[in-house]
Motif scaffolding. Sequence first.
Motif, PDB file in Angstrom:
ATOM      1  N   SER A   5       0.829  -1.206   0.000  1.00 54.05           N
ATOM      2  CA  SER A   5       0.000   0.000   0.000  1.00 54.05           C
ATOM      3  C   SER A   5       0.867   1.260   0.000  1.00 54.05           C
ATOM      4  O   SER A   5       0.588   2.214  -0.722  1.00 54.05           O
ATOM      5  N   VAL A   6       1.920   1.248   0.808  1.00 54.77           N
ATOM      6  CA  VAL A   6       2.816   2.401   0.867  1.00 54.77           C
ATOM      7  C   VAL A   6       3.532   2.567  -0.467  1.00 54.77           C
ATOM      8  O   VAL A   6       3.677   3.679  -0.982  1.00 54.77           O
ATOM      9  N   LEU A   7       3.974   1.462  -1.043  1.00 56.71           N
ATOM     10  CA  LEU A   7       4.656   1.513  -2.333  1.00 56.71           C
ATOM     11  C   LEU A   7       3.717   2.021  -3.424  1.00 56.71           C
ATOM     12  O   LEU A   7       4.100   2.861  -4.245  1.00 56.71           O
ATOM     13  N   ALA A   8       2.494   1.569  -3.443  1.00 56.36           N
ATOM     14  CA  ALA A   8       1.523   2.028  -4.433  1.00 56.36           C
ATOM     15  C   ALA A   8       1.233   3.514  -4.262  1.00 56.36           C
ATOM     16  O   ALA A   8       1.109   4.260  -5.244  1.00 56.36           O
ATOM     17  N   LEU A   9       1.148   3.978  -3.029  1.00 60.43           N
ATOM     18  CA  LEU A   9       0.914   5.391  -2.763  1.00 60.43           C
ATOM     19  C   LEU A   9       2.099   6.241  -3.224  1.00 60.43           C
ATOM     20  O   LEU A   9       1.925   7.309  -3.814  1.00 60.43           O
ATOM     21  N   ALA A  10       3.326   5.770  -3.007  1.00 55.72           N
ATOM     22  CA  ALA A  10       4.524   6.495  -3.432  1.00 55.72           C
ATOM     23  C   ALA A  10       4.594   6.583  -4.955  1.00 55.72           C
ATOM     24  O   ALA A  10       4.935   7.629  -5.521  1.00 55.72           O
ATOM     25  N   VAL A  11       4.263   5.500  -5.634  1.00 56.70           N
ATOM     26  CA  VAL A  11       4.273   5.502  -7.098  1.00 56.70           C
ATOM     27  C   VAL A  11       3.198   6.435  -7.629  1.00 56.70           C
ATOM     28  O   VAL A  11       3.425   7.196  -8.579  1.00 56.70           O
ATOM     29  N   ALA A  12       2.032   6.439  -7.025  1.00 53.93           N
ATOM     30  CA  ALA A  12       0.946   7.317  -7.460  1.00 53.93           C
ATOM     31  C   ALA A  12       1.330   8.784  -7.261  1.00 53.93           C
ATOM     32  O   ALA A  12       1.048   9.630  -8.109  1.00 53.93           O
ATOM     33  N   ALA A  13       2.007   9.095  -6.160  1.00 51.49           N
ATOM     34  CA  ALA A  13       2.429  10.473  -5.911  1.00 51.49           C
ATOM     35  C   ALA A  13       3.464  10.908  -6.946  1.00 51.49           C
ATOM     36  O   ALA A  13       3.474  12.056  -7.401  1.00 51.49           O
ATOM     37  N   THR A  14       4.342  10.004  -7.339  1.00 49.77           N
ATOM     38  CA  THR A  14       5.351  10.317  -8.349  1.00 49.77           C
ATOM     39  C   THR A  14       4.696  10.565  -9.696  1.00 49.77           C
ATOM     40  O   THR A  14       5.067  11.491 -10.410  1.00 49.77           O
ATOM     41  N   VAL A  15       3.720   9.778 -10.050  1.00 42.83           N
ATOM     42  CA  VAL A  15       3.037   9.937 -11.331  1.00 42.83           C
ATOM     43  C   VAL A  15       2.286  11.257 -11.373  1.00 42.83           C
ATOM     44  O   VAL A  15       2.316  11.975 -12.365  1.00 42.83           O
ATOM     45  N   VAL A  16       1.628  11.637 -10.287  1.00 41.85           N
ATOM     46  CA  VAL A  16       0.872  12.871 -10.244  1.00 41.85           C
ATOM     47  C   VAL A  16       1.814  14.067 -10.349  1.00 41.85           C
ATOM     48  O   VAL A  16       1.537  15.033 -11.039  1.00 41.85           O
ATOM     49  N   SER A  17       2.979  14.014  -9.688  1.00 46.36           N
ATOM     50  CA  SER A  17       3.900  15.139  -9.726  1.00 46.36           C
ATOM     51  C   SER A  17       4.598  15.260 -11.081  1.00 46.36           C
ATOM     52  O   SER A  17       5.096  16.319 -11.423  1.00 46.36           O
ATOM     53  N   ALA A  18       4.635  14.195 -11.869  1.00 41.08           N
ATOM     54  CA  ALA A  18       5.257  14.239 -13.185  1.00 41.08           C
ATOM     55  C   ALA A  18       4.259  14.662 -14.259  1.00 41.08           C
ATOM     56  O   ALA A  18       4.572  14.649 -15.435  1.00 41.08           O
ATOM     57  N   GLU A  19       3.089  15.050 -13.839  1.00 41.76           N
ATOM     58  CA  GLU A  19       2.045  15.453 -14.771  1.00 41.76           C
ATOM     59  C   GLU A  19       2.426  16.767 -15.461  1.00 41.76           C
ATOM     60  O   GLU A  19       2.889  17.707 -14.825  1.00 41.76           O
ATOM     61  N   THR A  20       2.247  16.832 -16.766  1.00 39.74           N
ATOM     62  CA  THR A  20       2.580  18.048 -17.514  1.00 39.74           C
ATOM     63  C   THR A  20       1.345  18.939 -17.634  1.00 39.74           C
ATOM     64  O   THR A  20       0.211  18.486 -17.435  1.00 39.74           O
ATOM     65  N   ASN A  21       1.587  20.194 -17.959  1.00 36.86           N
ATOM     66  CA  ASN A  21       0.465  21.112 -18.170  1.00 36.86           C
ATOM     67  C   ASN A  21      -0.378  20.692 -19.370  1.00 36.86           C
ATOM     68  O   ASN A  21      -1.579  20.943 -19.407  1.00 36.86           O
ATOM     69  N   ALA A  22       0.252  20.065 -20.358  1.00 34.04           N
ATOM     70  CA  ALA A  22      -0.517  19.577 -21.512  1.00 34.04           C
ATOM     71  C   ALA A  22      -1.538  18.532 -21.073  1.00 34.04           C
ATOM     72  O   ALA A  22      -2.688  18.540 -21.533  1.00 34.04           O
ATOM     73  N   ASP A  23      -1.119  17.622 -20.161  1.00 34.28           N
ATOM     74  CA  ASP A  23      -2.050  16.616 -19.636  1.00 34.28           C
ATOM     75  C   ASP A  23      -3.183  17.292 -18.867  1.00 34.28           C
ATOM     76  O   ASP A  23      -4.342  16.917 -18.994  1.00 34.28           O
ATOM     77  N   ARG A  24      -2.841  18.292 -18.058  1.00 43.26           N
ATOM     78  CA  ARG A  24      -3.862  18.979 -17.268  1.00 43.26           C
ATOM     79  C   ARG A  24      -4.855  19.713 -18.172  1.00 43.26           C
ATOM     80  O   ARG A  24      -6.052  19.683 -17.940  1.00 43.26           O
ATOM     81  N   LEU A  25      -4.330  20.400 -19.194  1.00 45.53           N
ATOM     82  CA  LEU A  25      -5.217  21.121 -20.108  1.00 45.53           C
ATOM     83  C   LEU A  25      -6.122  20.171 -20.880  1.00 45.53           C
ATOM     84  O   LEU A  25      -7.288  20.481 -21.144  1.00 45.53           O
TER      85      LEU A  25
END
Length: 133
Positions: A5-25
């Motif tokens: 669970s901790v590992l999955a949460l850490a990976v999810a946090a990394t993916v969210v922080s690597a999000e680009t503005n193009a993805d957000r738009l």
Amino acid sequence: MKFTSVLALAVAATVVSAETNADRLARGLPPLAPARRGTPVARAKRTSPSSGSGQCNTGSTQCCDSVSKSGHGGHLDELLGLLAIEVPHNTPCGVSCSPMGGKGSDCNQEPVCCENNSYNGIINIGCSPINIW
């Protein structure tokens, strides 16, 4: 189970922080603010005082009727051609210059600092404007 669970949460946090503005738009979200990196200019340490004190380190302080850059087809280029003086393109040159003595109150045109004053004030090569007030 907890480790997974901790590992999955850490990976999810990394993916969210690597999000680009193009993805957000693309998802209809507003863009993120730019990341601030490095030292802000206001806090940058200067090793020596900036210029503007009215002193020349490369030559004498001159008062020129005009200062312009070479290679733009103006009055300066005609004068350089007549005197057979070759200077690189975009070199700032002063025209009709005379040495300044003391304060800048005796210069009603443009006070500059020039590197090459070997043409008796007709043309001075490599001129930079200075602040004398």
